[in-house]
Design a protein around this motif. Structure first.
Motif, PDB file in Angstrom:
ATOM      1  N   ILE A  74     -18.236  15.184  31.479  1.00 47.95           N
ATOM      2  CA  ILE A  74     -18.691  14.060  30.657  1.00 47.95           C
ATOM      3  C   ILE A  74     -18.149  12.743  31.214  1.00 47.95           C
ATOM      4  O   ILE A  74     -18.800  11.708  31.129  1.00 47.95           O
ATOM      5  CB  ILE A  74     -18.205  14.252  29.194  1.00 47.95           C
ATOM      6  N   GLN A  75     -16.960  12.822  31.800  1.00 50.16           N
ATOM      7  CA  GLN A  75     -16.346  11.592  32.332  1.00 50.16           C
ATOM      8  C   GLN A  75     -17.188  10.956  33.442  1.00 50.16           C
ATOM      9  O   GLN A  75     -17.049   9.771  33.719  1.00 50.16           O
ATOM     10  CB  GLN A  75     -14.943  11.870  32.911  1.00 50.16           C
ATOM     11  N   ASP A  76     -18.035  11.766  34.107  1.00 46.41           N
ATOM     12  CA  ASP A  76     -18.841  11.222  35.213  1.00 46.41           C
ATOM     13  C   ASP A  76     -20.074  10.467  34.742  1.00 46.41           C
ATOM     14  O   ASP A  76     -20.745   9.812  35.520  1.00 46.41           O
ATOM     15  CB  ASP A  76     -19.375  12.363  36.111  1.00 46.41           C
ATOM     16  N   VAL A  77     -20.425  10.653  33.472  1.00 49.72           N
ATOM     17  CA  VAL A  77     -21.666  10.047  32.992  1.00 49.72           C
ATOM     18  C   VAL A  77     -21.481   8.532  32.892  1.00 49.72           C
ATOM     19  O   VAL A  77     -20.458   8.067  32.406  1.00 49.72           O
ATOM     20  CB  VAL A  77     -22.033  10.620  31.597  1.00 49.72           C
ATOM     21  N   PRO A  78     -22.467   7.767  33.351  1.00 47.42           N
ATOM     22  CA  PRO A  78     -22.336   6.315  33.240  1.00 47.42           C
ATOM     23  C   PRO A  78     -22.093   5.910  31.782  1.00 47.42           C
ATOM     24  O   PRO A  78     -22.751   6.438  30.883  1.00 47.42           O
ATOM     25  CB  PRO A  78     -23.699   5.792  33.709  1.00 47.42           C
ATOM     26  N   PRO A  79     -21.140   4.997  31.559  1.00 49.73           N
ATOM     27  CA  PRO A  79     -20.717   4.668  30.197  1.00 49.73           C
ATOM     28  C   PRO A  79     -21.849   4.231  29.268  1.00 49.73           C
ATOM     29  O   PRO A  79     -21.853   4.591  28.096  1.00 49.73           O
ATOM     30  CB  PRO A  79     -19.743   3.507  30.394  1.00 49.73           C
ATOM     31  N   ALA A  80     -22.822   3.512  29.801  1.00 51.98           N
ATOM     32  CA  ALA A  80     -23.890   3.028  28.928  1.00 51.98           C
ATOM     33  C   ALA A  80     -24.702   4.199  28.376  1.00 51.98           C
ATOM     34  O   ALA A  80     -25.069   4.229  27.202  1.00 51.98           O
ATOM     35  CB  ALA A  80     -24.806   2.074  29.675  1.00 51.98           C
ATOM     36  N   ARG A  81     -24.929   5.203  29.229  1.00 46.71           N
ATOM     37  CA  ARG A  81     -25.717   6.360  28.789  1.00 46.71           C
ATOM     38  C   ARG A  81     -24.910   7.193  27.788  1.00 46.71           C
ATOM     39  O   ARG A  81     -25.422   7.676  26.791  1.00 46.71           O
ATOM     40  CB  ARG A  81     -26.108   7.188  30.014  1.00 46.71           C
ATOM     41  N   LEU A  82     -23.633   7.319  28.088  1.00 47.24           N
ATOM     42  CA  LEU A  82     -22.754   8.064  27.195  1.00 47.24           C
ATOM     43  C   LEU A  82     -22.738   7.394  25.820  1.00 47.24           C
ATOM     44  O   LEU A  82     -22.842   8.042  24.781  1.00 47.24           O
ATOM     45  CB  LEU A  82     -21.344   8.089  27.789  1.00 47.24           C
ATOM     46  N   PHE A  83     -22.646   6.100  25.855  1.00 44.66           N
ATOM     47  CA  PHE A  83     -22.598   5.365  24.603  1.00 44.66           C
ATOM     48  C   PHE A  83     -23.877   5.573  23.794  1.00 44.66           C
ATOM     49  O   PHE A  83     -23.835   5.804  22.585  1.00 44.66           O
ATOM     50  CB  PHE A  83     -22.367   3.872  24.852  1.00 44.66           C
TER      51      PHE A  83
END
Ligand code: ATP
Ligand code: MG
Length: 472
Positions: free
Chosen positions: A235-244
């Motif tokens: 999960i840490q690799d996912v771009p922050p905007a998408r994660l958000f």
């Protein structure tokens, strides 16, 4: 390098290249008497889109979560359409159609009706990607994938079997490629293909698994569940905007509390919601803020389930409130006066939380307004309450106050007073204000003369102390 490039061109040039043999299975065709989709739940605009595409000679279906919800008898919150027309071909067929160039190029077709505009998302069947390498990051995550394919391929690259059904409104038939109907019967959430591989391709799917399980009440199939624990760190690799965006969906799903529990049980919460890490990791019952957050999320869920709106600013203001109180208290004991202490605490809370995930920037103004209003609710003298009533975000601030009253952080009487004050005519409002003056003399200890309090530098009652938050 050159061959890679040529291969890529060739792949693009042959959208219907042979899919893997295991993806050849024909779909089950499910007639109306079996799927029992209630056509009243269909979006007329989505039906218009499939109709227009079909008239132009293309295949077109309602797809994904909408079909899942329709089969479950739930009114879908949005409608997606899948077609073999390319985005350009789609765009030419509709007046208000916009190409959206995200990871997958899709077309947003907008309809303006009496109510708010409805956007139908139209995507072209996507091809399956092989493991050739150039589309995958080292961890296996898909980086780019605008390669069109067949419907079979499109079905196979969807996430869960229940999300891979296609509904044709013209024939009222559901095409089910991966046993979605059976899984709905069995109330099972099953990842299509090899779950570990699918999570590596796109770790967001782990969060989706938890969100859908919370929403439908379905159980994760054991093979779908098993790899999550080991792969959670991806999960840490996912771009922050998408994660958000995904976390926001989860929080706004109407099942946020269940989903948050699900995240924790799956070991998926680390780094996903840094503000919750702390709370979820320790013994909840000992955590003063936990109760507040639980109530905030339950309150959000019931609002969403009864069709009321909720603002993300409000939600994050609630989730960060326990942290803000801690900081506020700290500033007060450093000797700052009440309001400067609050302002400085707001900066600190927002600062530390934004380093974890880019939550707040979009919602920061809302959050600050809601927070800054809170001490003003206690100032029930003179013109203050009238001025507060006039502030544009009063409603959100008041809802927030009620939440604080519900957790016992503020006396219930304060919330009730405001509820009466909002609804009252001018004379009754004055009576209510007078009642406060009188209350000062009674010994409840809940209300104290604000004027006097202003002179006291470190008023204990001005700030709800964290220890006053109820413990489970
Ligand atoms: P809801 O809209 O209720 O949140 P949904 O299933 O419609 O749920 P969307 O994000 O709207 O979710 O996606 C639409 C469809 O696209 C899904 O049903 C699924 O078939 C496919 N899909 C979306 N995200 C992914 C993903 N990360 N991996 C594979 N398929 C996906
Ligand atoms: Mg959807």
């Amino acid at each position: 390098m050159i061959t890679k490039f040529i291969n890529r061109i060739l792949r693009r040039g042959h959208p219907a290249r042979m899919p893997h043999p295991s993806h050849h299975n024909p779909p089950k065709k499910i007639p109306k008497k079996s799927h029992r989709i209630d056509s009243h739940l269909l979006s007329k605009n989505a039906v218009k889109v499939t109709h227009t595409l079909q008239q132009a000679g293309f295949q077109a279906y309602i797809v994904g979560g909408a079909v899942r919800d329709l089969v479950l008898g739930i009114s879908p919150k949005d409608f997606d359409v899948a077609t073999n027309a390319t985005p350009d071909q789609v765009q030419k067929l509709f007046r208000k159609a916009r190409l959206i160039g995200r990871r997958f190029q899709i077309v947003h077709v907008t309809f303006f009706g009496k109510e708010r505009p409805e956007v139908i998302e139209v995507s072209t069947f996507r091809a399956l990607l092989d493991n050739a390498g150039d589309h995958l990051a080292e961890s296996g995550r898909i980086l780019r994938d605008n390669v069109w394919g067949t419907q079979i391929e499109d079905a196979t690259r969807r996430d869960f079997s229940i999300n891979a059904m296609y509904y044709d409104p013209a024939t009222e038939t559901v095409l089910d490629y991966h046993g979605g109907m059976d899984d709905i019967q069995k109330r099972t959430l099953r990842m299509i293909g090899d779950p570990a591989k699918r999570y590596r391709e796109d770790p967001i799917r782990m969060l989706r698994a938890i969100r859908f399980a919370a929403k439908t009440g379905f159980t994760l199939d054991p093979k779908t569940r098993a790899p999550i624990e080991k792969l959670a760190h991806l999960i840490q690799d996912v771009p922050p905007a998408r994660l958000f965006d995904e976390i926001l969906k989860l929080l706004m799903s109407g099942y946020s509390w269940a989903a948050i529990q699900g995240l924790r049980d799956a070991g998926l919460h680390h780094g996903v919601l840094p503000l919750l890490d702390h709370m979820l990791d320790e013994k909840q019952s000992l955590q003063a803020g936990a109760n507040f957050i639980r109530l905030a999320l339950e309150n959000t869920d019931s609002r969403i389930q009864s069709g009321k709106s909720i603002s993300a600013g409000f939600l994050f203001a609630s989730l960060l409130w326990p942290d803000l109180i801690r900081n506020w208290q700290k500033k007060l004991s450093d000797g700052l006066a009440n309001i400067p202490a609050l302002n400085s605490a707001m900066d600190e809370t927002i600062e530390t939380q934004s380093s974890g995930m880019t939550i707040q920037r979009r919602f920061e103004a809302d959050m600050r307004e809601i927070w800054a209003m809170q001490p003003r609710f206690e100032k029930r003298v003179g013109r203050f309450p009238y001025r507060l009533l006039e502030s544009p975000r009063f409603r959100a601030g008041y809802d927030f106050l009620l939440l604080r009253c519900a957790t016992g952080e503020q006396p219930a009487a304060l919330g009730e007073w405001w509820t009466s004050f909002i609804a009252a005519d001018p004379i009754t409002q004055q009576t209510l204000l007078n009642s406060i003056k009188n209350e000062v003399h009674d010994k409840t200890g809940l209300t104290k003369p604000t004027a006097k309090r202003r002179h006291r530098r470190k008023s204990k009652t001005a700030v709800p102390s964290p220890t006053k938050l109820p413990e489970n």
